[in-house]
Design a protein around this motif. Structure first.
Motif, mmCIF file in Angstrom:
data_model
loop_
_atom_site.group_PDB
_atom_site.id
_atom_site.type_symbol
_atom_site.label_atom_id
_atom_site.label_comp_id
_atom_site.label_asym_id
_atom_site.label_seq_id
_atom_site.Cartn_x
_atom_site.Cartn_y
_atom_site.Cartn_z
ATOM 1 N N GLY A 51 0.799 -1.219 0.000
ATOM 2 C CA GLY A 51 0.000 0.000 0.000
ATOM 3 C C GLY A 51 0.826 1.260 0.000
ATOM 4 N N GLU A 52 0.662 2.073 -1.030
ATOM 5 C CA GLU A 52 1.348 3.362 -1.118
ATOM 6 C C GLU A 52 0.446 4.326 -1.881
ATOM 7 O OE1 GLU A 52 5.271 5.444 -3.222
ATOM 8 O OE2 GLU A 52 4.981 3.262 -3.316
ATOM 9 N N ILE A 53 0.150 5.469 -1.276
ATOM 10 C CA ILE A 53 -0.676 6.479 -1.927
ATOM 11 C C ILE A 53 0.221 7.436 -2.714
ATOM 12 C CG2 ILE A 53 -2.224 8.439 -1.551
ATOM 13 C CD1 ILE A 53 -3.459 6.982 0.761
ATOM 14 N N ASP A 54 -0.194 7.689 -3.963
ATOM 15 C CA ASP A 54 0.589 8.558 -4.845
ATOM 16 C C ASP A 54 -0.378 9.413 -5.658
ATOM 17 O OD1 ASP A 54 2.708 9.729 -6.096
ATOM 18 O OD2 ASP A 54 3.547 7.876 -6.916
ATOM 19 N N ASP A 55 0.163 10.439 -6.309
ATOM 20 C CA ASP A 55 -0.636 11.289 -7.183
ATOM 21 C C ASP A 55 -0.639 10.722 -8.599
ATOM 22 O OD1 ASP A 55 -1.256 13.151 -5.177
ATOM 23 O OD2 ASP A 55 0.654 14.188 -5.485
ATOM 24 N N PHE A 56 -1.756 10.947 -9.307
ATOM 25 C CA PHE A 56 -1.921 10.428 -10.667
ATOM 26 C C PHE A 56 -2.591 11.510 -11.497
ATOM 27 C CE2 PHE A 56 -4.029 8.129 -14.067
ATOM 28 C CZ PHE A 56 -3.173 7.094 -14.376
ATOM 29 N N ASP A 57 -2.093 11.725 -12.704
ATOM 30 C CA ASP A 57 -2.691 12.706 -13.610
ATOM 31 C C ASP A 57 -2.462 12.233 -15.035
ATOM 32 O OD1 ASP A 57 -3.746 14.855 -14.901
ATOM 33 O OD2 ASP A 57 -2.289 16.324 -14.182
ATOM 34 N N ASP A 58 -3.443 11.486 -15.549
ATOM 35 C CA ASP A 58 -3.298 10.941 -16.903
ATOM 36 C C ASP A 58 -4.642 10.409 -17.370
ATOM 37 O OD1 ASP A 58 -2.096 10.222 -19.261
ATOM 38 O OD2 ASP A 58 -1.287 8.326 -18.507
ATOM 39 N N ALA A 59 -4.887 10.464 -18.659
ATOM 40 C CA ALA A 59 -6.015 9.808 -19.318
ATOM 41 C C ALA A 59 -7.374 10.226 -18.768
ATOM 42 C CB ALA A 59 -5.854 8.288 -19.236
ATOM 43 N N GLY A 60 -7.463 11.436 -18.239
ATOM 44 C CA GLY A 60 -8.748 11.937 -17.778
ATOM 45 C C GLY A 60 -8.983 11.828 -16.282
ATOM 46 N N GLU A 104 -5.606 11.075 -6.310
ATOM 47 C CA GLU A 104 -4.773 10.099 -5.619
ATOM 48 C C GLU A 104 -5.054 8.682 -6.111
ATOM 49 O OE1 GLU A 104 -3.946 12.074 -1.249
ATOM 50 O OE2 GLU A 104 -5.669 10.747 -1.472
ATOM 51 N N VAL A 105 -4.033 7.857 -6.060
ATOM 52 C CA VAL A 105 -4.182 6.429 -6.322
ATOM 53 C C VAL A 105 -3.521 5.658 -5.187
ATOM 54 C CG1 VAL A 105 -4.291 6.634 -8.836
ATOM 55 C CG2 VAL A 105 -2.056 6.342 -7.721
ATOM 56 N N LEU A 106 -4.054 4.477 -4.914
ATOM 57 C CA LEU A 106 -3.444 3.567 -3.948
ATOM 58 C C LEU A 106 -2.793 2.439 -4.722
ATOM 59 C CD1 LEU A 106 -2.986 2.721 -0.989
ATOM 60 C CD2 LEU A 106 -5.139 1.428 -1.134
ATOM 61 N N LYS A 107 -1.483 2.285 -4.556
ATOM 62 C CA LYS A 107 -0.717 1.259 -5.253
ATOM 63 C C LYS A 107 -0.600 0.032 -4.357
ATOM 64 C CE LYS A 107 2.075 4.673 -7.757
ATOM 65 N NZ LYS A 107 3.470 5.152 -8.036
ATOM 66 N N CYS A 108 -1.155 -1.087 -4.819
ATOM 67 C CA CYS A 108 -1.149 -2.328 -4.048
ATOM 68 C C CYS A 108 -0.369 -3.407 -4.789
ATOM 69 C CB CYS A 108 -2.577 -2.843 -3.829
ATOM 70 S SG CYS A 108 -3.715 -1.673 -3.049
ATOM 71 N N SER A 109 0.247 -4.301 -4.044
ATOM 72 C CA SER A 109 0.782 -5.506 -4.663
ATOM 73 C C SER A 109 -0.358 -6.498 -4.844
ATOM 74 C CB SER A 109 1.896 -6.125 -3.808
ATOM 75 O OG SER A 109 1.374 -6.624 -2.592
ATOM 76 N N LEU A 110 -0.305 -7.269 -5.935
ATOM 77 C CA LEU A 110 -1.373 -8.196 -6.287
ATOM 78 C C LEU A 110 -0.781 -9.585 -6.476
ATOM 79 C CD1 LEU A 110 -4.329 -8.759 -7.181
ATOM 80 C CD2 LEU A 110 -3.595 -8.193 -9.513
ATOM 81 N N ALA A 111 -1.313 -10.555 -5.735
ATOM 82 C CA ALA A 111 -0.863 -11.945 -5.862
ATOM 83 C C ALA A 111 -1.986 -12.790 -6.445
ATOM 84 C CB ALA A 111 -0.452 -12.502 -4.495
ATOM 85 N N TYR A 112 -1.617 -13.649 -7.385
ATOM 86 C CA TYR A 112 -2.544 -14.609 -7.990
ATOM 87 C C TYR A 112 -2.120 -15.987 -7.509
ATOM 88 C CZ TYR A 112 -4.701 -17.392 -11.778
ATOM 89 O OH TYR A 112 -5.414 -18.312 -12.516
ATOM 90 N N ILE A 113 -3.003 -16.645 -6.751
ATOM 91 C CA ILE A 113 -2.665 -17.932 -6.146
ATOM 92 C C ILE A 113 -3.598 -19.001 -6.709
ATOM 93 C CG2 ILE A 113 -2.445 -19.222 -3.988
ATOM 94 C CD1 ILE A 113 -2.058 -16.501 -2.596
ATOM 95 N N ALA A 114 -3.071 -19.903 -7.509
ATOM 96 C CA ALA A 114 -3.873 -20.988 -8.095
ATOM 97 C C ALA A 114 -4.256 -21.976 -7.002
ATOM 98 C CB ALA A 114 -3.076 -21.688 -9.193
ATOM 99 N N VAL A 115 -5.517 -22.419 -7.003
ATOM 100 C CA VAL A 115 -6.007 -23.338 -5.975
ATOM 101 C C VAL A 115 -6.489 -24.648 -6.571
ATOM 102 C CG1 VAL A 115 -7.664 -23.674 -4.093
ATOM 103 C CG2 VAL A 115 -6.655 -21.411 -4.483
#
Length: 263
Positions: A176-185, A189-200
């Motif tokens: 989790g890290e909050i950063d500024d974003f200005d693009d594509a409309g 603020e945006v929250l940057k998260c790590s994403l894990a894909y775990i096959a079950v």
């Protein structure tokens, strides 16, 4: 039937305001940082009580050399005190001159219904169990649940059991890290998260590549007047580089609806 009529009556005589957020988002997919892979369009309507989301994907560029893909998926469901409860999921997937149609829904009695044409010959070892299916959401509803959780808490946490008609997997948010974003409309603020894909479950040996997807990253747009935080970027490392789905256009409309009493 009586319960349905009572619910309709309660809706018709209510006089309180309701609001719906409507999002129209488009994304570009690129590999190795610059190679076009495809385009994604997402149309979503979200209120405090329900959601309706449709996503389309069309491959292009390098990806068309391996598997030309055209996909449309739609999911609907209820939102109960911030908890996403999916109701229906429909997928129409054209790929490599083939087509697969998947329809899943949850009835009022909790029974899980699935239609797949053509049906799978192999269901994985182990196959996804009824218990695993019953406690999962469809892929689009999992993304809605993530967006609502992040919008409410501004935190990257939680595991989201997901079932797409064959494969059962977990999507996990962390960091989790909050950063500024200005693009594509979108500017904010945006929250940057790590994403894990775990096959079950539901995977075969030939699906080894799907079992071992490295951790990626997903960015959510944080807006002060809504609890829904749409995705603006997803990045997944690959053995030959990286794949990124990045925001190309962002449109949002907030619609206020006044419900009036009827005789």
């Amino acid at each position: 039937m009586r319960a349905v009529l009572l619910a309709l009556a309660a809706l018709l005589v209510s006089a309180g305001p309701a609001a719906a957020d409507r999002f129209s988002l488009t994304y570009d997919g690129v590999g190795l940082g610059f190679v076009p892979l495809g385009g994604v369009t997402v149309d979503a309507e979200v209120t405090e009580e329900r959601y309706d989301i449709t996503a389309t994907l069309q491959s292009r560029g390098l990806l068309n050399l391996f598997e030309r893909t055209n996909l449309t998926a739609r999911s609907t469901g209820a939102i109960d005190n911030g908890v996403v409860r999916w109701r229906s999921y429909d997928l129409d997937h054209h790929y490599s001159r083939k087509r697969r149609v998947i329809s899943m829904s949850v009835g009022e009695n909790g029974v899980f219904i699935r239609t797949i044409e053509p049906n799978y010959r192999l269901w994985g070892d182990p196959a996804t169990s009824e218990e695993q299916r019953s406690r999962s959401r469809d892929p689009l509803s999992s993304m809605v649940a993530m967006s609502i959780d992040v919008g409410q808490t501004r935190r990257c946490s939680g595991a989201y059991p997901t079932f797409d008609g064959r494969f059962h997997y977990l999507l996990e948010l962390a960091g989790g890290e909050i950063d500024d974003f200005d693009d594509a409309g979108y500017e904010g603020e945006v929250l940057k998260c790590s994403l894990a894909y775990i096959a079950v479950a539901g995977f075969e040996r030939r699906d080894a590549g799907r079992r071992r997807i490295p951790h990626g990253e997903v960015w959510f747009a944080l807006m002060p007047d809504t609890s829904f935080a749409p995705v603006v970027r997803i990045a997944t490392p690959m053995s030959a580089g990286g794949a990124t789905i990045r925001l190309d256009s962002f449109r949002r409309a907030r619609v206020d609806v006044q419900l009036t009493s009827t005789p």
